[in-house]
Design a protein around this motif. Structure first.
Motif, mmCIF file in Angstrom:
data_model
loop_
_atom_site.group_PDB
_atom_site.id
_atom_site.type_symbol
_atom_site.label_atom_id
_atom_site.label_comp_id
_atom_site.label_asym_id
_atom_site.label_seq_id
_atom_site.Cartn_x
_atom_site.Cartn_y
_atom_site.Cartn_z
ATOM 1 N N UNK A 274 0.702 -1.117 0.181
ATOM 2 C CA UNK A 274 0.243 0.160 0.047
ATOM 3 C C UNK A 274 0.809 1.307 -0.012
ATOM 4 N N UNK A 275 2.304 1.257 0.006
ATOM 5 C CA UNK A 275 2.912 2.373 0.273
ATOM 6 C C UNK A 275 2.663 3.322 -1.031
ATOM 7 N N UNK A 276 2.751 2.739 -2.172
ATOM 8 C CA UNK A 276 2.581 3.937 -3.408
ATOM 9 C C UNK A 276 1.385 4.613 -3.203
ATOM 10 N N UNK A 277 0.404 3.962 -3.214
ATOM 11 C CA UNK A 277 -0.864 4.435 -2.672
ATOM 12 C C UNK A 277 -1.010 5.600 -1.705
ATOM 13 N N UNK A 278 -0.357 4.845 -0.575
ATOM 14 C CA UNK A 278 -0.210 5.905 0.627
ATOM 15 C C UNK A 278 0.607 7.069 0.395
ATOM 16 N N UNK A 279 1.746 7.040 -0.496
ATOM 17 C CA UNK A 279 2.485 8.215 -0.817
ATOM 18 C C UNK A 279 1.859 9.197 -1.678
ATOM 19 N N UNK A 280 0.936 8.668 -2.555
ATOM 20 C CA UNK A 280 0.051 9.294 -3.399
ATOM 21 C C UNK A 280 -0.957 10.310 -2.921
ATOM 22 N N UNK A 281 -1.548 9.796 -1.641
ATOM 23 C CA UNK A 281 -2.491 10.202 -0.924
ATOM 24 C C UNK A 281 -1.941 11.460 0.083
ATOM 25 N N UNK A 282 -0.667 11.152 0.388
ATOM 26 C CA UNK A 282 0.039 12.244 1.364
ATOM 27 C C UNK A 282 0.522 13.124 0.173
ATOM 28 N N UNK A 283 1.200 13.121 -0.734
ATOM 29 C CA UNK A 283 1.403 14.258 -1.612
ATOM 30 C C UNK A 283 0.186 15.127 -1.881
ATOM 31 N N UNK A 284 -0.821 14.273 -2.226
ATOM 32 C CA UNK A 284 -2.096 15.194 -2.676
ATOM 33 C C UNK A 284 -2.699 15.881 -1.569
ATOM 34 N N UNK A 285 -2.395 15.631 -0.145
ATOM 35 C CA UNK A 285 -3.045 16.495 0.873
ATOM 36 C C UNK A 285 -2.184 17.173 1.730
ATOM 37 N N UNK A 286 -0.809 17.267 1.315
ATOM 38 C CA UNK A 286 0.242 17.860 2.006
ATOM 39 C C UNK A 286 0.554 19.065 1.646
ATOM 40 N N UNK A 287 0.690 20.170 2.713
ATOM 41 C CA UNK A 287 1.337 21.528 2.116
ATOM 42 C C UNK A 287 2.446 21.645 1.732
ATOM 43 N N UNK A 288 3.644 20.711 1.990
ATOM 44 C CA UNK A 288 4.860 20.911 1.392
ATOM 45 C C UNK A 288 5.163 20.849 -0.065
ATOM 46 N N UNK A 289 6.234 21.348 -0.653
ATOM 47 C CA UNK A 289 5.995 21.402 -2.199
ATOM 48 C C UNK A 289 6.801 20.112 -2.228
ATOM 49 N N UNK A 290 7.588 19.604 -1.400
ATOM 50 C CA UNK A 290 8.579 17.997 -1.390
ATOM 51 C C UNK A 290 8.084 17.598 -0.081
ATOM 52 N N UNK A 291 7.168 16.557 0.083
ATOM 53 C CA UNK A 291 6.854 16.309 1.693
ATOM 54 C C UNK A 291 7.644 14.809 1.636
#
Length: 120
Positions: A69-86
């Motif tokens: 699930x790590x790839x889907x988790x990473x995608x979710x975090x990137x879509x919901x995180x305020x940092x440019x590079x999280x």
């Protein structure tokens, strides 16, 4: 080492504040991308960004999930995180309480199970 070695991972994500921490943590659990997210407060991160040394207060999310699930988790975090590079990094769990690891399996469906359900 259990027969489940490597099937689960711990992912780490730093966030700027409690509101972002809770939003991402809740979203990961609600979307079955994580079984549990611990929010660890009061970190200080020192890092280089765009050529200068930065020092910022942050919180750490410690996320338990299936490795698949790590790839889907990473995608979710990137879509919901305020940092440019999280930050989203993960380490496989090689051993642990088998009951806890089985609980992760119960809460986070395998990607194959989700694909089968989505195809119906």
């Amino acid at each position: 080492m259990s027969s489940l070695a490597g099937q689960h991972s711990v992912a780490y994500v730093t966030v700027p504040d409690d509101a972002v921490a809770k939003k991402i943590a809740r979203g990961l659990v609600e979307n079955k991308l994580a079984a549990c997210v611990n929010i660890i407060p009061q970190l200080t991160s020192i890092y280089e960004w765009k050529g200068s040394i930065q020092e910022d207060p942050e919180l750490l999310l410690m996320i338990k999930t299936r490795t698949e699930a790590i790839d889907a988790l990473t995608k979710y975090v990137k879509e919901n995180h305020p940092y440019t590079v999280c930050e989203v990094i993960s380490l496989p769990i090689q051993n642990g309480n088998i009951d806890y690891l089985n609980w992760i399996n119960e809460v986070v469906p395998s990607r194959d199970t989700q694909k089968d359900q989505n195809a119906k």
